[in-house]
Design an enzyme around this catalytic site. Sequence first.
Site, PDB file in Angstrom:
ATOM      1  N   ASP A 330       0.784  -1.137   0.132  1.00 34.02           N
ATOM      2  CA  ASP A 330      -0.004  -0.117  -0.032  1.00 34.02           C
ATOM      3  C   ASP A 330       0.862   1.212   0.120  1.00 34.02           C
ATOM      4  O   ASP A 330       2.123   0.996   0.640  1.00 34.02           O
ATOM      5  CB  ASP A 330      -0.936  -0.028   1.291  1.00 34.02           C
ATOM      6  CG  ASP A 330      -1.839   1.216   1.230  1.00 34.02           C
ATOM      7  OD1 ASP A 330      -2.406   1.601   0.254  1.00 34.02           O
ATOM      8  OD2 ASP A 330      -2.105   1.819   2.476  1.00 34.02           O
ATOM      9  N   ASP A 621      -1.685  -1.064   5.999  1.00 29.85           N
ATOM     10  CA  ASP A 621      -2.287  -0.586   7.402  1.00 29.85           C
ATOM     11  C   ASP A 621      -3.855  -0.375   7.649  1.00 29.85           C
ATOM     12  O   ASP A 621      -4.185  -0.314   8.616  1.00 29.85           O
ATOM     13  CB  ASP A 621      -1.401   0.623   8.001  1.00 29.85           C
ATOM     14  CG  ASP A 621      -1.935   1.839   6.886  1.00 29.85           C
ATOM     15  OD1 ASP A 621      -2.340   1.791   5.767  1.00 29.85           O
ATOM     16  OD2 ASP A 621      -1.606   3.008   7.267  1.00 29.85           O
ATOM     17  N   ASP A 625      -6.878  -2.917   3.340  1.00 29.72           N
ATOM     18  CA  ASP A 625      -5.714  -3.621   2.889  1.00 29.72           C
ATOM     19  C   ASP A 625      -6.070  -5.169   3.425  1.00 29.72           C
ATOM     20  O   ASP A 625      -5.276  -6.089   2.929  1.00 29.72           O
ATOM     21  CB  ASP A 625      -4.308  -3.051   3.396  1.00 29.72           C
ATOM     22  CG  ASP A 625      -4.004  -1.994   3.025  1.00 29.72           C
ATOM     23  OD1 ASP A 625      -4.061  -1.546   1.622  1.00 29.72           O
ATOM     24  OD2 ASP A 625      -3.691  -1.046   3.804  1.00 29.72           O
TER      25      ASP A 625
END
Length: 881
Positions: A330, A621, A625
Amino acid sequence: MADLQHWHAMPAPDVLRALDAVDAGLSSAEARDRLSRHGPNELPSKPPPPFWWVFLRQFNSPLIYILAAAAVFSVVIGEHTDAGFIVAVLLLNAIIGSVQEWRAEKASSALQKLIVTRATVVRDGESLELPARELVPGDIVWLESGNRVPADIRLLSAHGLEADESLLTGESLPVSKDAAWIGHDRATLGDRRNMCHAGSVVVRGRGRGAVVATGAKTSVGALALDVTGREAGKPPLLLRMEKFTKFIGIAVLASAALVALLGVLVQNKSWGEMFMAAVALAVSAIPEGLPVTLTIVLAIATSRMARRGVVVRKLAAVEGLGSCTMIASDKTGTLTANELTVKLVMLPDGHELEVAGVGYAPDGAIGGDVAPAFIRACVLCNEGTLHRAADGWHWRGDPTDIALLALGHKAGVTRESLEAAHPLINQIPFEPERKYAATFHRDGANTLCCVKGAPERVLDMCTWANKGGDAARDAMADAAAKLAARGFRVLGIADGQSQPVDAVAAPPEPRGLRFLGFVCMIDPLRDGVKDAVAACRKAGITVAMVTGDHPVTALAISRELGMAEHREQVLSGVEVEKLSAEQLQQRIAGTRVFARTSPQQKLAIVNAARAAGHFVAVTGDGVNDAPALRVANIGVAMGKSGTDVAREAAELVISDDNFATIVAGVEEGRVAYDNLRKVIFLLVSCGAAEVVLVLLAVATGYPLPLLPVQLLWLNLVTNGIQDKALALEPREGDVLDRKPKPPHERIFNRLMIERVLLSAVAMGVAGFALFKVLLDGGMDESMARNIVLALFVLFENVHIGNARSETRSLFMISPLKNPWLLAAAAGAFALHFACMYIPFMSNLLGALPLDLETWGMIAAIALGLLAVMELHKLIRRKWPV
């Protein structure tokens, strides 16, 4: 009640009717009734498994099944000592593994639930604060800047309301909300402007809305259910160990059957007698110490990883990072700091000034002189707060506002000092339709107007008559476009004298302003991330960015990281949606950035990468995700800023939220895998040597050179002491300089097979030759077995040195790098030596004292093994496989 996906497509009155709610809020009695029906407003999560379940889970292994069956057979044939040894190993393995996994679970357990907050709710016509877990559908909730949204809320009114939804969508910039907006049924979560979703944060403005979903029925709850309902990908270690244990099982059964057949055909022994001998040989040939040692190798790696910031939730995932071939990361909060920062100021003359520092803390300076009016406008046209306390800097509000306040601090200006000289009169809050915000302040007898907004909008508000006219205006517009193409978020800044305004009437749109320049902001990279990405590339690991951000922004960040250079290397969520699974799989190799992706598209990307042959580690985080973390081979969550959903979906947790720590995890994972191979080589080659020894004896009609209890003594005790020390080996050279192991490579690759066969044949043939010579010379069987047993103890002492490296000479490795290994070798020999003089152990093992001449003879034979393996290493260094 309407479907979860359709609240945003309904007018506000219809929403209230569907919820059976009113503007005055629910009554307390009705709220209690709905709470009993809908349950508390809490995220669904799997409770941590009890210790007894973790303990039982340690027995779920094919090799454990073989050992357990062998223990049962040992009892049947009356070999209770053998059975006792095996049971002891099984219990020890289970205790060590369960304690380590239990500790890891507790260390990484969620410390704070995503929906643990208080909410301002209208009940019985009055506003009051309640724990968010008590919210129910139909509650009327007030939202204001700084609030964490406690549930999914359909807005009824909003004034300058913006929400940070980065944990849900990956979009780093706040999203403007509009209660009057009505969307279509299929609008994505990030486009629902009349909705505030649980887990997001109000960064600016105020609003009021009706709760439409709580707990598991919220958008974040649906993602949590998606995570718990999906089957996790298996770490590489588990896949390799499954193949390995199948190989061991087949090899052991084949060897035992061959021994039984030879005994019947060559020595004319009974089938029953040889069946018992074959079972005893099978028990002895299995590397009983492997499960314990495997657990210890992983436990040691777990401790090493923890010291470097990686918390391991499952032991088998330790070496996963070291084996992965692709990291899908990410962007927001993982590669970047998720703190907008002004990095560049462009003045009206086109001159660019760099701004030092990263994040909201105003560390750094502006690389040149900036007009005081420019800083003044940035700080006054602002609703954020930034102040220093004893424990550091604190901020609140819209990220853009905080970034501008940090810029002001770097110029030595604070909002408090400016507002004291220029009190606020009125303001025009930012709205997407307006694309600007303006504030009006007292400036002596005049009124000062400060504006910030989209470059084209601010440029149109300014006068250019005496500054080059339309050409000058167009030149600045082109400059703004080029800055945006470089990945900056660009804001125009202007000020000017305004006609008088009051605090009540809506101010007019500013005109005739003075253009002051552009501020260029980025979500900066985390410290060390660029080097970490480069280290991954050097280690043969592909790093891909999977983000909800705009493709232009994502490409600019990837360029800075050295991940991608061209638009062809970027794939947007819209493009992903149009591709079939096979087409997406083909695009994986050439794509380094996946932008504007939804959680479902991230899942598709991870699955496509796995189908393309990658072992995929996913980092992140946010709640968005979590599904991808779950289906990846290795999920790596951020520990500080990460959500509970993300942490619970991952096998590894980065405690400092630093992508760079992943490189340390890769290194430790590769060291763990190397040590695992060393231990397997030591145990399997020694076990195979025993098989060769027994097969030669049976095939030639000689008695067994070693009895079953002696074989177990070698496997479980003398070798068992040394293999634990081998698990403590430090890294061998720079493990990050080599490519990752091929995802489907067996533990028994060609090099391992060569080394195992060569050493096993050398030990087995030498041991049998010695046994034959001793018997042919008239020595009785018990003393001959005693000498062969001592020889194999020395073989193990020498062989542990051979196991320290597959290609490097033992003489090139300092013995002091692992003092535990020296101590283990000396301890194993001392233990066997002592057993020769302890009556109970001497009788059990048939171990008797030897004279110095005999010790010298078998020591010379044992050192011959070192010469054989050194020659093989020399050959493989010149002609590697």
